[in-house]
Design an enzyme around this catalytic site. Structure first.
Site, PDB file in Angstrom:
ATOM      1  N   LYS A  38       3.997 -14.417   2.087  1.00 43.94           N
ATOM      2  CA  LYS A  38       3.213 -13.606   1.133  1.00 43.94           C
ATOM      3  C   LYS A  38       4.116 -12.730   0.278  1.00 43.94           C
ATOM      4  CE  LYS A  38       0.815  -9.224   1.457  1.00 43.94           C
ATOM      5  NZ  LYS A  38       2.079  -8.479   1.267  1.00 43.94           N
ATOM      6  N   ASN A  39       5.235 -12.290   0.843  1.00 43.75           N
ATOM      7  CA  ASN A  39       6.115 -11.398   0.087  1.00 43.75           C
ATOM      8  C   ASN A  39       7.204 -12.135  -0.677  1.00 43.75           C
ATOM      9  OD1 ASN A  39       4.610  -9.329   1.032  1.00 43.75           O
ATOM     10  ND2 ASN A  39       6.205  -8.361   2.263  1.00 43.75           N
ATOM     11  N   ARG A 110      -0.173  -5.775  -5.836  1.00 45.97           N
ATOM     12  CA  ARG A 110       1.096  -5.109  -6.124  1.00 45.97           C
ATOM     13  C   ARG A 110       2.015  -6.032  -6.954  1.00 45.97           C
ATOM     14  NH1 ARG A 110       2.754   0.107  -6.344  1.00 45.97           N
ATOM     15  NH2 ARG A 110       4.877   0.280  -5.619  1.00 45.97           N
ATOM     16  N   CYS A 134      -5.690   6.270 -10.328  1.00 46.15           N
ATOM     17  CA  CYS A 134      -6.675   5.839  -9.357  1.00 46.15           C
ATOM     18  C   CYS A 134      -6.571   4.351  -9.055  1.00 46.15           C
ATOM     19  CB  CYS A 134      -8.048   6.149  -9.927  1.00 46.15           C
ATOM     20  SG  CYS A 134      -9.227   6.539  -8.669  1.00 46.15           S
ATOM     21  N   ASP A 325       5.622  -3.687   8.144  1.00 48.46           N
ATOM     22  CA  ASP A 325       4.421  -4.548   8.269  1.00 48.46           C
ATOM     23  C   ASP A 325       4.243  -5.095   9.690  1.00 48.46           C
ATOM     24  OD1 ASP A 325       3.677  -5.562   5.073  1.00 48.46           O
ATOM     25  OD2 ASP A 325       5.568  -4.586   5.521  1.00 48.46           O
ATOM     26  N   VAL A 347       8.964   4.110   6.400  1.00 49.50           N
ATOM     27  CA  VAL A 347       8.898   3.430   5.090  1.00 49.50           C
ATOM     28  C   VAL A 347       7.688   3.893   4.271  1.00 49.50           C
ATOM     29  CG1 VAL A 347       8.803   1.183   3.924  1.00 49.50           C
ATOM     30  CG2 VAL A 347      10.150   1.448   6.016  1.00 49.50           C
TER      31      VAL A 347
HETATM   32  C1  UD1 Z   1       6.901  -4.657  -0.251  1.00 53.73           C
HETATM   33  C2  UD1 Z   1       6.008  -5.567   0.534  1.00 53.73           C
HETATM   34  C3  UD1 Z   1       5.300  -4.832   1.654  1.00 53.73           C
HETATM   35  C4  UD1 Z   1       6.299  -4.086   2.513  1.00 53.73           C
HETATM   36  C5  UD1 Z   1       7.217  -3.227   1.654  1.00 53.73           C
HETATM   37  C6  UD1 Z   1       8.338  -2.586   2.455  1.00 53.73           C
HETATM   38  C7  UD1 Z   1       5.353  -7.201  -1.110  1.00 53.73           C
HETATM   39  C8  UD1 Z   1       4.270  -7.788  -1.927  1.00 53.73           C
HETATM   40  N1  UD1 Z   1       5.015  -6.150  -0.363  1.00 53.73           N
HETATM   41  O1  UD1 Z   1       6.054  -3.709  -0.906  1.00 53.73           O
HETATM   42  O2  UD1 Z   1       4.616  -5.791   2.462  1.00 53.73           O
HETATM   43  O3  UD1 Z   1       5.620  -3.247   3.419  1.00 53.73           O
HETATM   44  O4  UD1 Z   1       7.831  -4.009   0.615  1.00 53.73           O
HETATM   45  O5  UD1 Z   1       9.071  -3.561   3.136  1.00 53.73           O
HETATM   46  O6  UD1 Z   1       6.472  -7.688  -1.102  1.00 53.73           O
HETATM   47  N2  UD1 Z   1       8.351   3.663  -3.632  1.00 53.73           N
HETATM   48  C9  UD1 Z   1       8.379   4.736  -4.509  1.00 53.73           C
HETATM   49  N3  UD1 Z   1       8.432   4.454  -5.852  1.00 53.73           N
HETATM   50  C10 UD1 Z   1       8.461   3.168  -6.328  1.00 53.73           C
HETATM   51  C11 UD1 Z   1       8.436   2.097  -5.419  1.00 53.73           C
HETATM   52  C12 UD1 Z   1       8.371   2.367  -4.071  1.00 53.73           C
HETATM   53  O7  UD1 Z   1       8.361   5.896  -4.103  1.00 53.73           O
HETATM   54  O8  UD1 Z   1       8.516   2.984  -7.557  1.00 53.73           O
HETATM   55  C13 UD1 Z   1       8.277   3.952  -2.181  1.00 53.73           C
HETATM   56  C14 UD1 Z   1       6.962   3.456  -1.572  1.00 53.73           C
HETATM   57  O9  UD1 Z   1       5.926   4.392  -1.730  1.00 53.73           O
HETATM   58  C15 UD1 Z   1       7.377   3.271  -0.110  1.00 53.73           C
HETATM   59  C16 UD1 Z   1       8.827   2.793  -0.230  1.00 53.73           C
HETATM   60  O10 UD1 Z   1       9.280   3.192  -1.514  1.00 53.73           O
HETATM   61  O11 UD1 Z   1       7.350   4.497   0.548  1.00 53.73           O
HETATM   62  C17 UD1 Z   1       9.002   1.296  -0.063  1.00 53.73           C
HETATM   63  O12 UD1 Z   1       8.195   0.616  -1.007  1.00 53.73           O
HETATM   64  P1  UD1 Z   1       8.613  -0.819  -1.568  1.00 53.73           P
HETATM   65  O13 UD1 Z   1       9.745  -1.337  -0.763  1.00 53.73           O
HETATM   66  O14 UD1 Z   1       8.782  -0.736  -3.031  1.00 53.73           O
HETATM   67  O15 UD1 Z   1       7.324  -1.659  -1.229  1.00 53.73           O
HETATM   68  P2  UD1 Z   1       6.642  -2.811  -2.097  1.00 53.73           P
HETATM   69  O16 UD1 Z   1       7.663  -3.584  -2.852  1.00 53.73           O
HETATM   70  O17 UD1 Z   1       5.466  -2.280  -2.836  1.00 53.73           O
END
Ligand code: UD1
Length: 450
Positions: A38-39, A110, A134, A325, A347
């Protein structure tokens, strides 16, 4: 607020077909074939938008994000052909998405935000749903915007959206405040076709990102992953088509393994490589789980080794740490461990909400704002409830639950399967986001549900 990708489910929107009844206490046993991650899979679909040539992905899983990216590609002017095994994408043309489609698609998943760099390359223009708005829930996109600004994009904030424009994307040196998966992917999509060299320090290096790098390399990109979480890219003028078999879903594999551990059953998982689960397997064994792995490393039989699981201290982290996850399904299994387990989520600030529902089944779990682990994370000082203490073993009993997000939803299924009596779980359609064909998989491991 509407439900974001991993956001809350509102009870008034629940259809009866979205509810299952699980009768627990029956030993689980069976085989689960896992398909494309999925990721990883939706990101490889986004990569296909960087070229006008056809791109073919195999090992596809029928999950919601594929439909969302499929729709996005068609709106942008590309074509998508799908069968049970593969998806072929040809983005002969690409138009920046209209604002209303951006709002709708960003609300649903996302992934669409990852098309921002692609859109900037191909049209010089992109629209992103406003961070903190929102429609996208609490998960911010500030790192993404900062990455794109470094490549020369100018952003203009309106009420609900951020509009970005660029003349030429130029190579950049960037350091992420946290190794974000999405922001690292945004960087890759920007850097591969930018002018000159780029560098990303403190990058995420999850297996799904390495799979995306393999795709981009097949397309003609020049990318190296250096020690110390640094990724270097030399931009090229154009990229070509590719064929790629997407890696199996290590998140789903760990979920079924946790189900086996919680219920004392045996589940054989195929389609995910041992090395992508290495950290999980260690923790699984420490907790009193056992597994056997075949010679190819992609068929793993999970079971409970001893009558009781052992408690442990667990901290989630970026790769190669214990993945966030994996946390909720595994912690659900820890309700059956004999003693006190301590969990520190580093995380996401708010990934322990599901523990409240587990308490309604009889689990003894308390959440804390302190960092209950060796790492001082970003959330301790901000008063987020991001640590938990689980006391076990507890005899769980059936309850009525509403699925709040994908992984918590699977945890409820685990808890219901381990509990005595019947549980009613509402909002299970959310599980289609990450568990292809999940109702028939439940049947194939002998879970009594209707
Ligand atoms: C991806 C995965 C998700 C997984 C996560 C961490 C996908 C579709 N989803 O989510 O399953 O749990 O990685 O391994 O691949 N953050 C910020 N600002 C940003 C971006 C992120 O503050 O612009 C923070 C987030 O709130 C979180 C942390 O960084 O606390 C990690 O997020 P991120 O690794 O970016 O997660 P996703 O890519 O959304």
């Amino acid at each position: 607020m509407s439900a974001a990708a991993d956001g809350p489910v509102r009870s008034e929107s629940i259809a009866p077909s979205d509810t299952i009844t699980v009768r627990g206490g029956i030993p689980v046993e069976g085989r689960i074939a896992i398909r494309g991650s999925k990721n990883a899979l939706p990101k490889a679909m986004v990569a296909a938008l960087l070229t006008t040539e056809p791109c073919r992905l195999t090992n596809i899983a029928e999950i919601t994000d594929i439909d969302i990216v499929d729709e996005l590609i068609r709106i942008a002017g590309g074509s998508v052909e799908r069968d049970a095994e593969s998806v072929t994408i040809t983005a002969h043309s690409f138009t920046a998405l209209p604002e209303q489609d951006v709002m709708r698609l960003h609300n649903a998943s996302r992934i669409p935000v990852l098309t921002t760099a692609v859109s900037l390359h191909r049209t010089g223009h992109a629209v992103v749903a406003a961070p903190g708005g929102c429609s996208i829930g609490p998960r911010p996109v500030d790192f993404h915007l900062s990455v794109l600004r470094s490549f020369g994009a100018r952003d203009d904030h309106h009420d609900d959206v951020v509009e970005l424009r660029v003349d030429t994307m130029r190579g950049a040196r960037i350091e992420l405040p946290f190794p974000s998966v999405g922001a690292t992917e945004q960087f890759l999509f920007a850097a591969v076709l930018a002018e000159g060299d780029s560098e990303l320090a403190n990058a995420a290096i999850e297996p799904e990102i390495l799979d995306l790098i393999s795709v981009l390399q097949k397309m003609g990109a020049l990318i190296s992953v250096e020690p110390n979480r640094t990724i270097r890219v030399t931009g090229v003028d154009e990229l070509g088509g590719f064929e790629h078999r997407v890696i199996g879903d290590r998140l789903e594999a760990a979920s079924w393994a946790s189900l086996a551990l919680a219920t004392g059953g045996v589940i054989t998982v195929t389609g995910v490589q041992q090395q992508e689960l290495a950290t999980f397997l260690n923790v699984f064994r420490r907790a009193g789980g056992d597994f056997t792995i075949d010679a190819d490393g992609d068929t793993i039989a999970f079971r409970r080794a001893r009558p009781m699981l052992r408690p442990l201290a667990l901290e989630t982290d970026v790769h190669p740490g214990f993945m966030t996850d994996w946390q909720s399904p595994f912690v659900t299994a820890l309700t059956q461990a004999d003693g006190v387990s301590v969990i520190h989520e580093t995380v996401y600030e708010d990934r322990l909400g599901y523990t409240e529902a587990l308490r309604s089944l009889g689990a003894q779990i308390q959440v804390f704002t302190e960092c209950l682990g060796p790492t001082r994370c970003r959330f301790g000082a901000a008063n987020h409830r991001h640590s938990a203490v689980v006391v076990g073993p507890t005899r769980l009993h059936g309850a009525e639950l509403v699925v709040p997000d994908l992984r918590a939803g699977f945890s409820y299924v685990i808890a219901a399967a381990a509990a005595e009596g019947e549980s009613l779980i509402h909002g299970v359609d959310l599980l289609d986001r990450g568990y292809a064909d999940f109702r028939s998989k439940l049947s194939s491991v002998g879970i009594d549900h209707r």
